[in-house]
Write a protein that holds these residues in place. Structure first.
Motif, PDB file in Angstrom:
ATOM      1  N   ALA A   1      38.667  14.496  46.192  1.00 46.83           N
ATOM      2  CA  ALA A   1      38.573  12.996  45.680  1.00 46.83           C
ATOM      3  C   ALA A   1      38.869  14.230  43.880  1.00 46.83           C
ATOM      4  O   ALA A   1      39.886  13.608  43.136  1.00 46.83           O
ATOM      5  CB  ALA A   1      37.257  12.707  45.261  1.00 46.83           C
TER       6      ALA A   1
ATOM      7  N   ASN B   1      40.246  -0.969  48.972  1.00 43.06           N
ATOM      8  CA  ASN B   1      38.776   0.254  48.948  1.00 43.06           C
ATOM      9  C   ASN B   1      38.486  -0.021  50.711  1.00 43.06           C
ATOM     10  O   ASN B   1      37.886  -0.538  50.700  1.00 43.06           O
ATOM     11  CB  ASN B   1      38.187  -0.557  48.231  1.00 43.06           C
ATOM     12  CG  ASN B   1      36.856   0.525  47.986  1.00 43.06           C
ATOM     13  OD1 ASN B   1      36.623   1.253  48.452  1.00 43.06           O
ATOM     14  ND2 ASN B   1      35.804  -0.342  47.581  1.00 43.06           N
TER      15      ASN B   1
ATOM     16  N   VAL C   1      32.272   4.661  43.028  1.00 45.75           N
ATOM     17  CA  VAL C   1      32.652   4.119  43.936  1.00 45.75           C
ATOM     18  C   VAL C   1      34.568   4.091  43.132  1.00 45.75           C
ATOM     19  O   VAL C   1      35.671   5.116  42.801  1.00 45.75           O
ATOM     20  CB  VAL C   1      33.602   3.763  45.486  1.00 45.75           C
ATOM     21  CG1 VAL C   1      34.878   3.442  45.979  1.00 45.75           C
ATOM     22  CG2 VAL C   1      32.787   3.806  45.807  1.00 45.75           C
TER      23      VAL C   1
ATOM     24  N   CYS D   1      37.444   6.744  42.949  1.00 49.78           N
ATOM     25  CA  CYS D   1      38.577   6.459  43.317  1.00 49.78           C
ATOM     26  C   CYS D   1      39.629   5.731  42.712  1.00 49.78           C
ATOM     27  O   CYS D   1      40.748   5.309  43.312  1.00 49.78           O
ATOM     28  CB  CYS D   1      38.308   6.236  44.286  1.00 49.78           C
ATOM     29  SG  CYS D   1      37.047   7.129  45.079  1.00 49.78           S
TER      30      CYS D   1
ATOM     31  N   SER E   1      44.084   6.663  45.677  1.00 49.35           N
ATOM     32  CA  SER E   1      43.655   6.381  45.522  1.00 49.35           C
ATOM     33  C   SER E   1      42.302   5.179  47.123  1.00 49.35           C
ATOM     34  O   SER E   1      41.810   5.759  47.410  1.00 49.35           O
ATOM     35  CB  SER E   1      43.705   4.773  45.395  1.00 49.35           C
ATOM     36  OG  SER E   1      43.292   4.608  43.912  1.00 49.35           O
TER      37      SER E   1
ATOM     38  N   SER F   1      41.373   8.766  48.844  1.00 52.96           N
ATOM     39  CA  SER F   1      39.932   9.422  48.044  1.00 52.96           C
ATOM     40  C   SER F   1      38.840   8.142  48.663  1.00 52.96           C
ATOM     41  O   SER F   1      38.179   8.970  48.446  1.00 52.96           O
ATOM     42  CB  SER F   1      39.906   9.028  46.110  1.00 52.96           C
ATOM     43  OG  SER F   1      39.876   9.152  45.553  1.00 52.96           O
ATOM     44  N   SER F   2      39.344   7.256  48.614  1.00 48.86           N
ATOM     45  CA  SER F   2      38.590   6.262  48.882  1.00 48.86           C
ATOM     46  C   SER F   2      36.903   6.776  50.745  1.00 48.86           C
ATOM     47  O   SER F   2      36.761   6.343  50.709  1.00 48.86           O
ATOM     48  CB  SER F   2      38.680   4.624  49.129  1.00 48.86           C
ATOM     49  OG  SER F   2      39.275   4.191  49.618  1.00 48.86           O
TER      50      SER F   2
ATOM     51  N   ILE G   1      35.838   9.399  50.188  1.00 50.93           N
ATOM     52  CA  ILE G   1      34.261   9.392  50.065  1.00 50.93           C
ATOM     53  C   ILE G   1      33.199   8.140  50.439  1.00 50.93           C
ATOM     54  O   ILE G   1      31.842   8.868  50.522  1.00 50.93           O
ATOM     55  CB  ILE G   1      34.035   8.240  47.806  1.00 50.93           C
ATOM     56  CG1 ILE G   1      34.590   9.399  47.206  1.00 50.93           C
ATOM     57  CG2 ILE G   1      33.370   8.286  47.690  1.00 50.93           C
ATOM     58  CD1 ILE G   1      34.094  10.526  46.791  1.00 50.93           C
TER      59      ILE G   1
END
Lengths: 305, 248, 299
Positions: A271, C36, C79, C83, C95, C98-99, C102
């Motif tokens: 991240a 997301n 989040v 993200c 993004s 990244s989400s 996560i």
């Protein structure tokens, strides 16, 4: 080398194929959540070729790769009108369809008095080519890396060729590419087919390495990981996805003390990486800068006394 | 060269082009002006196949190209630039021009882009013409705006186009840069090519165009020699009176 | 015939929770133009916190529900910050990936909280099934439908009667214009994440109270159901998300009944793939989105 190390390295090699497959589509501007379907199809087709029809391994890999590639072209043609997230979700839907169908399909034939073949949710067992030919894990690992090197060289060569330029054109602005006279439809299908074929090789190897395959392995997690590898390593060069795979499977496997907290650490690291470098470690700009650096050095060397 | 007959384009209820008849003769430089939303860019997009027309016909050098896909139209010899500049941002200046040539070639897919020294030299030649030779290894998204517009022009020069369509080639430029662009169009682009130029800046229009046509609300309201068209009272009211973005 | 009607109604009732999940996805997509993937995991972590309270302290059902909602909202905000807020607006792919990582992270946190495979989840109340003529409805399903209708009604009021709703809708139409008009886009994003986490928390709670158990697959499950339902209806459309959710519920109920359990998910995916191929943009997707889509394509 001990078997554990060989297994880890082989896994890195085999997963690299699907990472390269997702990467190839990423540079043409498509985000696929479904490359695991072609990995799975390649595994089943190649497994069937050796275990059920007793074909040689190289033929089996070719069969696995072609079945996956052709299927990917059909799906590519069907989803031509889709873009962005709609395309991504259609690939996801297709991949899950393949997985769920493989959970149902039972096609078995008798080989040497035993029933062999895909057996629904029990998976496809007894792909025993390695035992029959007495191939060691290490020998098979070299086979994996040999093929991976071939694919990688082909991809790097492609990136320097006209085709690579065409794919990058599609990826960065397909309307502009079309306006300049490029048949975008044809190249999108071609890219889908090549990507499917590469994933298929990985699947074919996987089936023979583990001696059995089950549909559960080709779930969406595999596909999204493949996508993430490309983005972590960088979208500027085909080496990028391999770096991504190596970081996840290699680095984290090595750092034992974070066992159990692996995803917490890895997730956080990635991240942060993506905040700093949204197109990965080796993105187009950094690759360009490296190339300029190298060519300058070469020039300097050539001019030197 | 190019003939439009009753060309129409509707977006749901919005009529962007309401039946345009227009002929562009070989070798002329046609300017198209009109207020924002008058259908200028839609006209370009319809001709180049970004979207199909809702009615009417387009023919190019005697071939009916109505409803053709963009890439076929481009290969027939029409090249264009874009109002909001479209380049391949992560490719170098050289590669951007090379990419334009590649899209039209039908040679082997596996040639290396820089392998043929003949075409490399032809790329360098057009880069020199537009004054970008120094920047050949710079990434396109690192160029300042006037240089980006010139790169779009270089792309046209590098391919074998009979008709070039320029969409606001001096958009966002200072008067000095606009004058440079006008000189480039007059001296390098126009010779040997038929041009259609969409522009707001009258300084550019009056210095390059041999003919001028005015659009309003999707209709052609004037067409003729630039000085006469600009003297037309209806044009003055509609266009010059309503807009201060004339750059003159 | 009775089976058919019974299945359809069951499907609609269960589908109403899919609709809530899809509404969550679609609002975020509308505001962010980014996907997301951690939405399901957000709900899962919230639910795990509630289950943890239930397993260790046997607290009241109401407190569990509140704890779930609170922790879902907090996770949602986490989040959003990590993200979405921190990543350049045009880097949609970054993004999304990244989400995804996560998601994996949140799942591991949840598993550390409760390491076993399954845990009991307290049901809302113990009531017999409701009989209406020849039909039989589970009380939990009826509650699910009632809660979903109430949530959608409240959302509708929020979106159309408040300043926040206006800002959110303006951002979904055109983010740049919205920021020029003086809308604090950062705050709207944060609030919409909190809002959809709340909606997701409610959906997650009712689903779990019906199933009476929770497993680590809950995050994946909610992500898939929500995504499929949103895509069926078309991205960025609230009525589309609701229609998609109900449709998914009905198709699953029928295929499970007539074809068997292993065809339940398969038929949902076949339907999704067919709709996307035949009607790109979903059933009720706005055509305007295609322009935004082009922007999204340039990853």
């Amino acid at each position: 080398m001990d078997d554990y190390l060989v297994t880890v390295l082989s896994n890195i090699g085999m997963i690299s194929f699907i990472a390269l497959s997702a990467y190839l589509l990423l540079i043409t501007g498509e985000i696929s959540f479904g490359q695991q379907a072609y990995f799975g199809l390649g595994a089943y087709a190649a497994g069937a070729a050796t275990a059920m029809f007793e074909l040689p391994i190289w033929t089996a890999i070719l069969v696995g790769s072609s079945v996956a590639g052709l299927m990917a072209m059909v799906v590519g043609a069907l989803t031509l009108r889709l873009s962005g997230l709609y395309f991504s979700i259609s690939t996801l839907a297709f991949a899950e369809m393949v997985r769920l169908i493989l959970l149902i399909v039972k096609v078995q034939v008798e080989v040497d008095g035993e029933m062999v073949g895909p057996d629904g949710s029990n998976g496809f067992h007894d792909i025993r080519w390695m035992f029959e030919r007495d191939i060691s894990l290490t020998e098979f690992m070299f086979m994996i890396y040999g093929l991976l090197a071939l694919v990688l060289i082909a991809l790097i060569w492609m990136e320097r060729s006209r085709l690579g330029m065409v794919f990058r054109m599609l990826g960065s602005d397909d309307l502009l590419a079309e306006m300049q006279g490029l048949n975008t439809v044809r190249y999108r299908i071609l890219a889908a087919g090549l990507a499917g074929g590469i994933a298929g090789i990985g699947g074919a190897l996987y089936a023979h390495f583990t001696t059995y395959v089950e549909p559960q392995f080709f779930n969406v997690m595999l596909g999204v990981h493949a996508l993430a590898y490309g983005l972590i390593g960088g979208l500027g060069t085909a080496i990028g996805p391999l770096i991504g795979v190596a970081i996840d499977l290699g680095f984290l496997e090595a750092v034992r003390f974070i066992q159990g907290y692996r995803m917490i650490v890895f997730g956080g690291l990635v991240a942060v990486l993506l905040i700093l470098m949204p197109r990965g470690l080796l993105d187009e700009e950094r690759v360009h800068r490296l190339k300029t650096l190298f060519s300058r050095r070469n020039h300097a060397g050539a001019r030197g006394p | 060269m190019l003939a439009l007959e009753g060309l129409e384009k509707r977006f749901d209820a919005l009529v962007a082009l309401a039946g345009i008849d227009l002929e562009v003769a070989t070798g002329e430089v046609l300017g198209i002006i009109g207020p924002n939303g008058s259908g200028k860019t839609t006209l370009l997009n319809t001709v180049t196949g970004v979207y199909p027309p809702s009615g009417g016909r387009v023919s190019f050098r005697g071939t009916d190209i109505t409803g053709w896909k963009g890439h076929r139209i481009a290969r027939l010899g029409i090249a264009r630039t874009f109002q909001n500049i479209r380049l391949f941002p992560t490719m170098t200046v050289f590669q951007n021009v090379r990419a334009a040539q590649h899209s039209r070639e039908s040679g082997s897919l596996f040639d290396r882009p820089a392998s043929s020294s003949v075409s490399a030299r032809s790329v360098e030649f057009v880069l020199e013409q537009v004054g970008l030779l120094e920047e050949r290894e710079v990434l396109a998204n690192h160029l300042p705006l006037p240089a980006r517009r010139r790169l779009e022009v270089a792309r046209l020069l590098a391919v074998d186009a009979h008709l070039v369509l320029l969409d606001e080639p001096a958009g966002g430029m200072t008067p000095a840069e606009t004058a440079d662009m006008a000189r480039l169009i007059r001296e390098v682009v126009a010779p040997g090519r038929t041009c259609v130029v969409i522009e707001h800046k009258l300084a550019l229009i009056t210095s390059v165009c041999t003919r001028l046509c005015v659009l309003d609300l999707g209709c052609k309201i004037a067409d003729g020699i630039p000085d006469e068209v600009l003297a037309n009272s209806r044009v003055r009211d509609l266009y010059l009176g309503a807009s201060d973005d004339t750059g003159s | 015939m009775i089976d058919f009607v019974q299945n359809t109604v069951d499907g609609i009732m269960f589908g109403s929770s899919y609709a809530l999940l899809a509404v969550g996805f679609t609002i975020i997509f509308g505001v962010m133009r980014r996907l997301n993937l951690a939405f399901g995991a957000t709900i899962m972590l919230g639910a795990y916190v509630g289950t943890w309270l239930h397993v260790n302290y046997q607290v009241n059902v109401l407190i569990i529900a509140l704890a779930i909602l609170a922790s879902t909202v907090l996770t949602g905000v986490y989040v959003e910050r990590l993200c979405f807020r921190a990543i350049r607006r045009d880097a949609a792919l970054a993004s999304m990936v990244s989400s995804f990582v996560i998601w994996m992270q949140l799942e591991e946190v949840a598993i550390h909280l409760l390491p076993e495979r399954t845990y009991p989840f307290p049901s809302l109340f113990v009531v017999d099934a409701i009989e209406v003529g020849a039909f039989l409805f589970r009380a939990e399903h009826v509650t699910m439908l009632v809660l979903a209708v109430a949530m959608v009604g409240a959302l509708h009021l929020l979106l159309h009667r408040t300043r926040f709703g206006l800002a959110l809708r303006a951002m979904s139409e055109n983010p740049r214009a919205a920021s020029y008009m003086g809308i604090d886009t950062g705050r709207v994003m944060l609030c919409s994440f909190a809002l959809v986490s709340l909606v997701g928390g409610v959906a997650g709670y009712t689903i779990l109270a019906t199933d009476e158990q929770i497993t680590p697959f809950f995050g994946l499950w909610t992500t898939f159901k929500g995504l499929i339902a949103m895509m069926l209806g078309g991205m960025g459309s609230l009525p589309g998300a609701i229609l998609g959710g109900l449709m998914l519920g009905v198709v699953e109920a029928h295929s499970q009944w007539y074809l068997g359990n292993e065809y339940k998910d398969l038929s949902a995916y076949i339907l999704l793939f067919a709709i996307l191929v035949l009607r790109p943009g979903g059933l009720m997707g706005r055509r305007i989105l295609s322009r935004e889509e082009l922007a999204y394509r340039r990853v």
